[in-house]
Structure formats: C-alpha cells, structure tokens
Design a protein around this motif. Structure first.
Motif, PDB file in Angstrom:
ATOM      1  N   ASP A 125      -5.060 -18.464   3.041  1.00  0.00           N
ATOM      2  CA  ASP A 125      -5.232 -17.084   2.231  1.00  0.00           C
ATOM      3  C   ASP A 125      -5.448 -15.988   2.856  1.00  0.00           C
ATOM      4  OD1 ASP A 125      -4.961 -19.014   0.166  1.00  0.00           O
ATOM      5  OD2 ASP A 125      -7.098 -19.161  -0.405  1.00  0.00           O
ATOM      6  N   THR A 126      -6.128 -16.132   4.109  1.00  0.00           N
ATOM      7  CA  THR A 126      -6.434 -14.989   4.880  1.00  0.00           C
ATOM      8  C   THR A 126      -5.329 -14.466   5.659  1.00  0.00           C
ATOM      9  OG1 THR A 126      -8.649 -15.554   5.304  1.00  0.00           O
ATOM     10  CG2 THR A 126      -7.846 -14.015   6.781  1.00  0.00           C
ATOM     11  N   VAL A 127      -4.429 -15.030   6.069  1.00  0.00           N
ATOM     12  CA  VAL A 127      -3.044 -15.129   6.562  1.00  0.00           C
ATOM     13  C   VAL A 127      -2.024 -14.198   5.591  1.00  0.00           C
ATOM     14  CG1 VAL A 127      -1.182 -15.702   8.143  1.00  0.00           C
ATOM     15  CG2 VAL A 127      -3.530 -16.336   8.763  1.00  0.00           C
ATOM     16  N   ASP A 128      -2.158 -14.792   4.590  1.00  0.00           N
ATOM     17  CA  ASP A 128      -1.204 -14.534   3.569  1.00  0.00           C
ATOM     18  C   ASP A 128      -1.642 -12.933   3.200  1.00  0.00           C
ATOM     19  OD1 ASP A 128       0.162 -16.707   3.673  1.00  0.00           O
ATOM     20  OD2 ASP A 128      -0.597 -17.654   1.830  1.00  0.00           O
ATOM     21  N   HIS A 129      -2.954 -12.721   3.027  1.00  0.00           N
ATOM     22  CA  HIS A 129      -3.589 -11.613   2.469  1.00  0.00           C
ATOM     23  C   HIS A 129      -3.326 -10.290   3.684  1.00  0.00           C
ATOM     24  CE1 HIS A 129      -6.184  -8.305   1.079  1.00  0.00           C
ATOM     25  NE2 HIS A 129      -6.724  -8.169   2.183  1.00  0.00           N
ATOM     26  N   LEU A 130      -3.278 -10.805   5.017  1.00  0.00           N
ATOM     27  CA  LEU A 130      -3.183  -9.812   6.036  1.00  0.00           C
ATOM     28  C   LEU A 130      -1.845  -9.483   6.088  1.00  0.00           C
ATOM     29  CD1 LEU A 130      -5.480 -11.272   8.635  1.00  0.00           C
ATOM     30  CD2 LEU A 130      -5.996  -8.967   7.444  1.00  0.00           C
ATOM     31  N   ILE A 131      -0.674 -10.319   6.010  1.00  0.00           N
ATOM     32  CA  ILE A 131       0.643 -10.090   6.086  1.00  0.00           C
ATOM     33  C   ILE A 131       0.935  -9.261   5.062  1.00  0.00           C
ATOM     34  CG2 ILE A 131       2.960 -11.024   5.923  1.00  0.00           C
ATOM     35  CD1 ILE A 131       1.762 -13.558   7.470  1.00  0.00           C
ATOM     36  N   ALA A 132       0.587  -9.611   3.675  1.00  0.00           N
ATOM     37  CA  ALA A 132       0.978  -8.770   2.518  1.00  0.00           C
ATOM     38  C   ALA A 132       0.480  -7.472   2.630  1.00  0.00           C
ATOM     39  CB  ALA A 132       0.383  -9.486   1.413  1.00  0.00           C
ATOM     40  N   ALA A 167      -0.242  -5.580   5.497  1.00  0.00           N
ATOM     41  CA  ALA A 167       0.563  -4.802   6.596  1.00  0.00           C
ATOM     42  C   ALA A 167       1.917  -4.731   6.232  1.00  0.00           C
ATOM     43  CB  ALA A 167       0.522  -5.847   7.988  1.00  0.00           C
ATOM     44  N   MET A 168       2.522  -5.572   5.152  1.00  0.00           N
ATOM     45  CA  MET A 168       3.839  -5.026   4.854  1.00  0.00           C
ATOM     46  C   MET A 168       3.856  -4.439   3.403  1.00  0.00           C
ATOM     47  SD  MET A 168       5.782  -8.675   5.964  1.00  0.00           S
ATOM     48  CE  MET A 168       7.231  -7.843   5.884  1.00  0.00           C
ATOM     49  N   LYS A 169       2.593  -4.061   2.868  1.00  0.00           N
ATOM     50  CA  LYS A 169       2.433  -3.650   1.752  1.00  0.00           C
ATOM     51  C   LYS A 169       3.443  -4.144   0.714  1.00  0.00           C
ATOM     52  CE  LYS A 169       0.071  -0.130   3.575  1.00  0.00           C
ATOM     53  NZ  LYS A 169      -0.824  -0.743   4.510  1.00  0.00           N
ATOM     54  N   SER A 170       3.567  -5.391   0.726  1.00  0.00           N
ATOM     55  CA  SER A 170       4.429  -6.094  -0.417  1.00  0.00           C
ATOM     56  C   SER A 170       3.485  -7.413  -1.039  1.00  0.00           C
ATOM     57  CB  SER A 170       5.436  -6.806   0.475  1.00  0.00           C
ATOM     58  OG  SER A 170       6.236  -7.894  -0.154  1.00  0.00           O
ATOM     59  N   ASP A 171       3.960  -7.943  -2.102  1.00  0.00           N
ATOM     60  CA  ASP A 171       3.236  -8.919  -2.788  1.00  0.00           C
ATOM     61  C   ASP A 171       4.291  -9.981  -2.608  1.00  0.00           C
ATOM     62  OD1 ASP A 171       5.885  -8.294  -4.190  1.00  0.00           O
ATOM     63  OD2 ASP A 171       4.741  -7.938  -6.076  1.00  0.00           O
ATOM     64  N   GLY A 172       5.210 -10.008  -1.449  1.00  0.00           N
ATOM     65  CA  GLY A 172       5.984 -11.377  -1.049  1.00  0.00           C
ATOM     66  C   GLY A 172       7.483 -11.122  -1.783  1.00  0.00           C
TER      67      GLY A 172
END
Length: 56
Positions: A30-37, A39-44
C-alpha cells in the motif's frame, strides 16, 4: 533460550510470524503504491499520468 518441539513452535510462534508478515507485506504494498501514484500524479490510469517534458 527455550527448548520446544518443532510442532509447538510452528503452531504458536510460526503462526504469529506468518500473520505479522502478511500484514507487513500488505502495508509495504500500500505504501509503495501510494508513493508511486503520488510521484506520477496518477491514479493508475494511463490516461491521467503526467508526462515530463524533456528539455522544456
């Protein structure tokens, strides 16, 4: 140090370890997914990813 039968150890300590390990792995995911989202300013969704302009 404690002497204990392997079956008893696995039933008590091993079970607790597996439960905590699963919880920790879910937290890290969950933490990694949040950090990636973040950083990329994206919801996936590929359509909402901001692309960096090179040289701009």
């Amino acid at each position: 140090m404690v002497r204990v039968q392997p079956e008893a150890f696995d039933k008590t300590v091993g079970a607790e370890f597996r439960a905590l390990h699963a919880e920790l792995m879910a937290y890290f995911k969950d933490t990694v997914d949040h950090l990636i989202a973040d950083a990329m300013k994206s919801d996936g969704d590929d359509e909402t990813i901001e692309t960096a302009m090179i040289g701009g």
